[in-house]
Design an enzyme around this catalytic site. Structure first.
Site, PDB file in Angstrom:
ATOM      1  N   THR A  49       4.356   1.809   2.192  1.00 38.67           N
ATOM      2  CA  THR A  49       5.637   2.021   1.526  1.00 38.67           C
ATOM      3  C   THR A  49       6.416   3.145   2.189  1.00 38.67           C
ATOM      4  OG1 THR A  49       4.816   1.178  -0.580  1.00 38.67           O
ATOM      5  CG2 THR A  49       6.704   2.675  -0.676  1.00 38.67           C
ATOM      6  N   GLY A  92       0.828  -1.201   0.000  1.00 30.66           N
ATOM      7  CA  GLY A  92       0.000   0.000   0.000  1.00 30.66           C
ATOM      8  C   GLY A  92       0.859   1.247   0.000  1.00 30.66           C
ATOM      9  N   CYS A  93       0.225   2.389  -0.282  1.00 32.38           N
ATOM     10  CA  CYS A  93       0.955   3.642  -0.389  1.00 32.38           C
ATOM     11  C   CYS A  93       1.505   4.086   0.968  1.00 32.38           C
ATOM     12  CB  CYS A  93       0.061   4.717  -1.004  1.00 32.38           C
ATOM     13  SG  CYS A  93      -1.579   4.834  -0.270  1.00 32.38           S
ATOM     14  N   TYR A  94       0.650   4.146   1.985  1.00 34.11           N
ATOM     15  CA  TYR A  94       1.153   4.534   3.313  1.00 34.11           C
ATOM     16  C   TYR A  94       2.202   3.551   3.827  1.00 34.11           C
ATOM     17  CZ  TYR A  94      -2.562   8.064   4.004  1.00 34.11           C
ATOM     18  OH  TYR A  94      -3.379   9.158   3.918  1.00 34.11           O
TER      19      TYR A  94
END
Lengths: 346, 346, 346, 346
Positions: free
Chosen positions: D151, D147-149
């Site tokens: 990472t 996921g973005c967060y």
């Protein structure tokens, strides 16, 4: 081919650096900034860390001629004209992204309120709109890279002008630009809080791109009569992008379809101009961070007037991308080299 | 005077609630929302907590007539026309903020693609632009509150039309609006990521405000000839505000100063119209969250064309504020009552 | 009561002018700007046309004391401390919106890197957070109006600190602010193109509001132990608004409901603090252009940590609105007078 | 290597198409969209005109396996898990950009409120964070793209966790994301007018990325103890970008310099992680439209707490770019291939 960017820390200079850093056949060999000389450009702009190792230098024509073949001048109007002669004399080919070499001296003095360059230099400068003048550009020593509004407006109107399908006396161009068009210089009007959630016109009746557009339209007009138009520019609360909305009365009975066919034919060999089908219109994000110019148009049967809409990224096709396209032409390579990146839609 | 807001959870309805909640002489007595009936409006919009205690109700004409004297309909076009007759029949005076009662039935059908209201009802509706029609408004049972673009455009052009100083055949209006003008309904084109950092035209050649503007301009024209104009609307990535840029050829030798004097005189008793001096132009933030319309203009001696710029807040002078101004007129009180708040410049 | 605004052309000064121009019981009698003296303020800010007729003056204590009872100083830190003594000496009561009188001299010197005001003056200044110190404010000659971040943070945490429900050693505050918080002074970091489409932290570990918050929390702490916290501030690409997210370990077994009940009770007589129910959290637009502070919180059963969220408009409750609230208290009138406008949600 | 993008018209899918269209060694062979099948993707997204000629197809595993080697699933959580088994069975390698294969089944069910995939499939999935798990990724059939967060957070904290320099019990992560992180699905909270000029927290205490971060941190922790943290996410009014601000108490006496040296060493072979020097902090625009993760940090001597800041482009390093990086690893080519474009700073 080796390239120097003069004025690399302004917004246009920075965009040149971005495009040249990922260009497969051109090599960036020097970046200049008088105010920040001897500093690594990545220390001024950390987004360039690990990508652009260059140290900023003071502008010095001889030194630049040692390391580069072409100089791209991304300097403020007025400064550019001071340095260009020495660059040419040092043997460099020059693409000037400022407005200093696009007008005859009288118009330059009138609209820019500055001392113009020498007349013979102005006479030698080639107007760098590749969709019209690629052959001249290929052999030029000095290319006057077009302004952002003129690029969008001329690509919008030249097919109609050349064919005499519109009445030049009725021409009105309503332009809208993102904020990077105003450059990086600080003045209160570009404070975030002044621009954000605001929309306004600026330089009403006085924008220096007016005579630049009129001059090329006159040159491309079937009739040869002087074109005089109304041009109003507006500031959009966004970073990148220009949309021009151009209006003119038709002199012919043609329909939207007829005009679109004319444009499709006119731009059939222009890799960066995309003509939209009936009912689809350009928007700035469709061309963001790319060199495309998207065009759409509508003929209103009620008024027999055409509305032509064009979108470009003011920093790319309106400045740095067009300059790289011109360098490609100077270099004799495909004009799309290094410019094929997909628009950053979001 | 007691006021009901129909469609209180849309953006225009919400702005009516904001203005009425702080109005010293009008009392908000009912708010409706068919989709969220029986919920406290402050639970839908927590910014109204401790301020607006009302519970949303279903629209029911008889019930509304019991608690209110005037109904403000902030409903989508098409829905408004269904409910207005029953509101009038129940004895309410009505100010319709939708576009349903601003056009003759044939033009409504053509531009709105909907079934029009009855002709006698349309004939009885007063066009609610107080700067032109305050006397008629005072006695109206049904006021058709003007659209946002028409408000800015008409205030820009009527002084010139009434005096015959411009050629109506040359009229071009280039409008720009913030996103709240599109209302609260969800469709992909108003997703934040689609609007942000984007600029585009919409409804090219087809905006339903076109005939509304043309109709009033024709009525106010010295010549009586039908006005047909070119009108293009654009979406600005901001919440509030409209700027219109109107172009027309002058029929007289007048200068910018002459025109400004004409406007100053025309609007001398109009408390919400501010005419800027030479060289100053309106911007949307100067009127934000207020009922002002700011106007500036420029006569270009090169083309003998005038450019008139006007800025309003589309939700206030372009909708809810104008409706409250009309209610004040109905109520026989000063038309600025409750509308004197200072623009929220930042 | 007559009021002078010193530094009226900055963003905070401008907001004071907005609030005072529509205040029913306070009269704005003087506006100052050393850099633009003798100019009408409406010529600098055309949105004030027809509303604020005042001409900007140079700051001169004697002259101000002739026309005003209270001076509101909206000057940069460092400038304020130079003028405040003469204002007091001239008999004015002063509300200082700069940070000059909120700290003991050693902390001021350390965090502001400027020469502090005299110790006796600092000792006499009352910290102007009306929800805590209304009684002292009423009798003060000099009120130190709280900073924007401190207002949101203190209203978030004082109920827990006073009751000893959180461990002060675990306190972390993560703040986010719109751009007007940085004021109107020009530097590259507030160029529209630098702020727009960007998010960043600033003054990491060094924000001058840190000791201001710690000092009041220490004062309000049950234990009396010095509070030291981690405080990080971030810049949001928007004009107005602060959201603070505060974290602390609970020392008690209480639930979200228990804490909300505590807050509701603590703020039962505070007209501008709105405590949200379980599962609803504040957002900046709910308080935009208003004097409200909205609070929501969540106790995480996994970590036994509380997260408290608070939203204010940095220019209103974080600066100008709070100053007007303090003037109301000085004047002995209802503290909400002139501050009851509905948040401009859109 | 031939690549199919499933869910090509969502924001992540669109970003995959952008990156793959300009990738020199991967070939985009199929794009799917169940809702818009049989339409050319450039007719849905005109910015792709003349660049991506593909027609959207319905998802059909057998057909995709005929034309592609790797399937990238950019589908909503819940939909992805339905199609992945058939893709694997058809012989495709799969990189799942949804959250469906990143958690054990119990945590997935608890945080996603959906039926989890089969346990053996989950057990076989490799967590696709190349800076940690490149070797495993190279041989994987199924890669769970982070996921973005997670990472940004993991790259911020793993060096400290592996070395035991922070106390995991004190971990607080305050995340901020642009709007594209929420995807393209329409709901009122992503209307332009709701997001613009607003800042708020969302999913307080309930964000589904919480267990994903905790799981990897636990795996990388020196102690092996379960990590439980407080995680709060906020919505920034911008399109692209995530900034995470992570807080933890240090267990050692190390300084900012010591920590930066640790990070520099840890990421010496990670081409996309850039560690800033003392006093410089990341901002989202420095990584915009690029695959970089920029990291800066500060040790506060007052509290012995570290603040780590990390910036990524949520659509690139937080989703599509990381997926392409993973495909490069699967393909055995340099992991930066096709991902070396310069950040679009403006």
């Amino acid at each position: 081919m080796k390239i120097a960017v003069l004025g690399a820390t302004g917004y246009t200079g920075l965009e040149l650096v971005r495009l040249l850093a990922q260009h497969p056949e051109l090599e960036l060999t020097a970046v200049t900034s008088d105010s920040q000389a001897d500093v690594q450009i990545a220390d001024v702009y950390p987004h360039l860390t690990d990508i652009v190792p260059h140290v900023l230098e003071r502008v010095e024509a001889e030194r630049i001629a040692e390391v580069a073949d072409v100089a791209l001048t991304a300097l403020p109007a007025g400064l550019s004209r001071e340095i260009v002669p020495s660059l040419l004399q040092a043997g460099l080919r020059v693409i000037d992204l400022a407005g200093d070499h696009r007008l005859p001296s009288d118009l330059y003095a009138e609209w820019y309120k500055k001392t113009p360059p020498a007349d013979d230099l102005l006479a030698s400068a080639v107007y760098g709109l590749p969709e019209l003048y690629a052959a001249e550009i290929a052999n030029a020593q000095l290319v006057a890279n077009p302004g952002c509004y003129p690029t969008a407006t001329l690509l919008s109107l030249v097919p109609l002008m050349q064919n005499g399908w519109i009445d030049p006396a009725t021409l009105i161009v309503d332009g809208k630009s993102g904020v990077t068009g105003a450059g990086k210089a600080m003045h209160p009007s570009i404070h975030f809080a002044e621009v954000n959630e605001n929309f306004k016109a600026y330089k009403v009746g006085a924008h220096q791109h007016t005579p630049e557009i009129e001059r090329i339209l006159t040159r491309e007009s079937r009739t040869g009569k002087e074109v005089t138009m109304t041009f109003t520019t507006h500031l959009v609360p966004m970073n990148r992008g220009i949309l021009t909305t151009s209006y003119a009365n038709l002199t012919v009975e043609q329909t939207t379809d007829d005009l679109l066919a004319l444009y499709a034919d006119f731009y059939r060999d222009a890799p960066f101009v995309r003509v939209h089908p009936v009912g689809r219109y350009p928007q700035t994000r469709d061309v963001s961070a790319s060199n495309y110019c998207d065009i759409g148009l509508h003929v209103d049967p009620r008024t027999r007037r055409v509305t032509v809409l064009a979108a470009i990224d003011n920093l790319v096709k309106g400045a740095a991308g067009q300059a790289v396209q011109n360098v490609n032409i100077l270099a004799g390579i495909d004009q799309t080299t290094g410019l094929r990146s997909v628009p950053v839609y979001l």
